[in-house]
Scaffold this motif. Structure first.
Motif, PDB file in Angstrom:
ATOM      1  N   GLU A 107      -4.677 -40.830  17.478  1.00  0.00           N
ATOM      2  CA  GLU A 107      -3.648 -41.436  16.633  1.00  0.00           C
ATOM      3  C   GLU A 107      -2.333 -41.617  17.381  1.00  0.00           C
ATOM      4  OE1 GLU A 107      -1.799 -40.526  12.192  1.00  0.00           O
ATOM      5  OE2 GLU A 107      -1.851 -38.948  13.714  1.00  0.00           O
ATOM      6  N   PRO A 147      -5.699 -45.414   9.245  1.00  0.00           N
ATOM      7  CA  PRO A 147      -6.585 -44.396   9.830  1.00  0.00           C
ATOM      8  C   PRO A 147      -7.831 -45.005  10.446  1.00  0.00           C
ATOM      9  CG  PRO A 147      -5.827 -43.720   7.653  1.00  0.00           C
ATOM     10  CD  PRO A 147      -5.427 -45.158   7.822  1.00  0.00           C
ATOM     11  N   ASP A 197      -9.306 -39.998  13.952  1.00  0.00           N
ATOM     12  CA  ASP A 197      -8.317 -40.248  15.005  1.00  0.00           C
ATOM     13  C   ASP A 197      -7.214 -39.188  15.006  1.00  0.00           C
ATOM     14  OD1 ASP A 197      -7.048 -41.064  12.656  1.00  0.00           O
ATOM     15  OD2 ASP A 197      -6.238 -42.908  13.512  1.00  0.00           O
ATOM     16  N   ARG A 198      -7.215 -38.308  13.997  1.00  0.00           N
ATOM     17  CA  ARG A 198      -6.268 -37.196  13.963  1.00  0.00           C
ATOM     18  C   ARG A 198      -6.866 -35.903  14.530  1.00  0.00           C
ATOM     19  NH1 ARG A 198      -1.827 -37.268  10.855  1.00  0.00           N
ATOM     20  NH2 ARG A 198      -2.146 -35.092  10.257  1.00  0.00           N
TER      21      ARG A 198
END
Length: 315
Positions: free
Chosen positions: A187, A195, A266-267
């Motif tokens: 991210e 997201p 992606d986090r």
């Protein structure tokens, strides 16, 4: 540190009843583990066959063009070669929401992976980077892989707002460039964008000695602050990094057979082991998000919508 080895997906419940609809064009049998033998059919209405499974209704989509069958949205199936693998969509979502990732151990065949490795090598011959970005824009093989039904079956369980392919990249670890990928969240490279979910596909067996992916379960729930890393130590490929402030025992090394895949947020905080095996280790990372349009999307020419959310899909 924990070694996370790929495990068999959950079987479907044993009881099922089927009812055909539409005009049957052709029949073929598949063996669904836990369900016994059922008859798959193709109808004149999109090639779909309804099954009632316990209290849920699911659609088995007959992807006759490539011989695969998938289920959505209750109990899901995907096919590897001639074997059917099953997973429970609710369990997939719960595990993903808790951990930030989900592993499918047998998504693709070794034969397919060997062909994709040859294609990745072809793309990388002209450059010295270990990462080739936008492989799908450069290769028909990777373009076809981007919306392969086996990928979509899992993504559908995780992405209720629809599925759009964004971009992909091939990555390899070798004896010549054996550095470990530093800890980071994807991210950080697209702050403020919607997201995304990435799929890390093991084109070679991935283990602790040849550069397997490492993850920190649950880290997708925390906001991480990145800083500039030592670019020279990573072949000038990783600018945003995170210095570990956690117990290394919390880390999980994702050991995968060839053809296995990791679906991750992606986090999610992730890194890789160094490649000390002295052999090449190839992987492909494909990234997806919900359909939409943002300025950053224009940088990725292979992007395309795979399917819209059910409530908004055009008739």
């Amino acid at each position: 540190m924990v070694l996370c080895t790929a495990s068999t997906a959950l079987p479907l419940p044993r009881r099922a009843h089927s009812a055909e609809y539409g005009a049957i064009r052709r029949n073929r049998r598949v063996n669904l583990r836990g369900l016994g033998k059922l008859r798959d059919t193709r109808s004149s209405r999109g090639g779909k066959l309804w099954f009632r499974l316990a209290k849920d209704e699911i659609i088995i989509e007959m992807l006759l063009a490539n011989g695969h069958s998938y289920a959505s949205p209750g109990a899901e199936t995907h096919q590897k070669g001639n074997a059917m693998t099953h997973f429970d969509a609710r369990s997939v979502r719960e595990n993903y929401q808790r951990d930030g990732f989900y592993i499918v151990p047998d998504l693709f065949t070794s034969r397919e992976c060997e062909a994709w490795k040859r294609e990745a090598l072809r793309l990388s011959q002209a450059v010295s980077s270990t990462v080739i970005i936008s492989a799908a824009a450069k290769s028909a093989a990777f373009r076809a892989l981007s919306d392969d039904g086996r990928l979509v079956a899992v993504l559908r369980a995780l992405m209720p707002d629809g599925i759009e392919f964004w971009s992909d990249k091939t990555v390899y670890k070798s004896a010549r460039q054996a550095f470990a990928t530093p800890w980071h969240c994807d991210e950080s490279y697209w702050r403020g964008a919607r997201p995304k979910i990435s799929v890390w596909i093991a084109l070679d067996e991935a283990n602790e000695s040849n550069g397997a992916l490492k993850v920190l379960p649950g880290s997708h729930k925390r906001n991480w602050v990145h800083h500039s890393g030592d670019m020279a130590a990573t072949n000038n490929e990783f600018e945003n990094v995170i210095t570990p402030d956690w117990d290394a025992a919390q880390e999980v090394i994702c050991v995968l057979p060839q053809g296995g895949a990791i679906f991750f947020s992606d986090r999610l905080l992730h890194a890789s082991c160094p490649n000390r095996a002295g052999t090449d280790r190839y992987s492909l990372i494909s990234t997806y998000h919900a359909p939409g349009e943002e300025a950053i999307d224009r940088n990725f020419p292979a992007r395309h919508v795979i399917e819209y959310a059910p409530a908004t899909e055009a008739a």
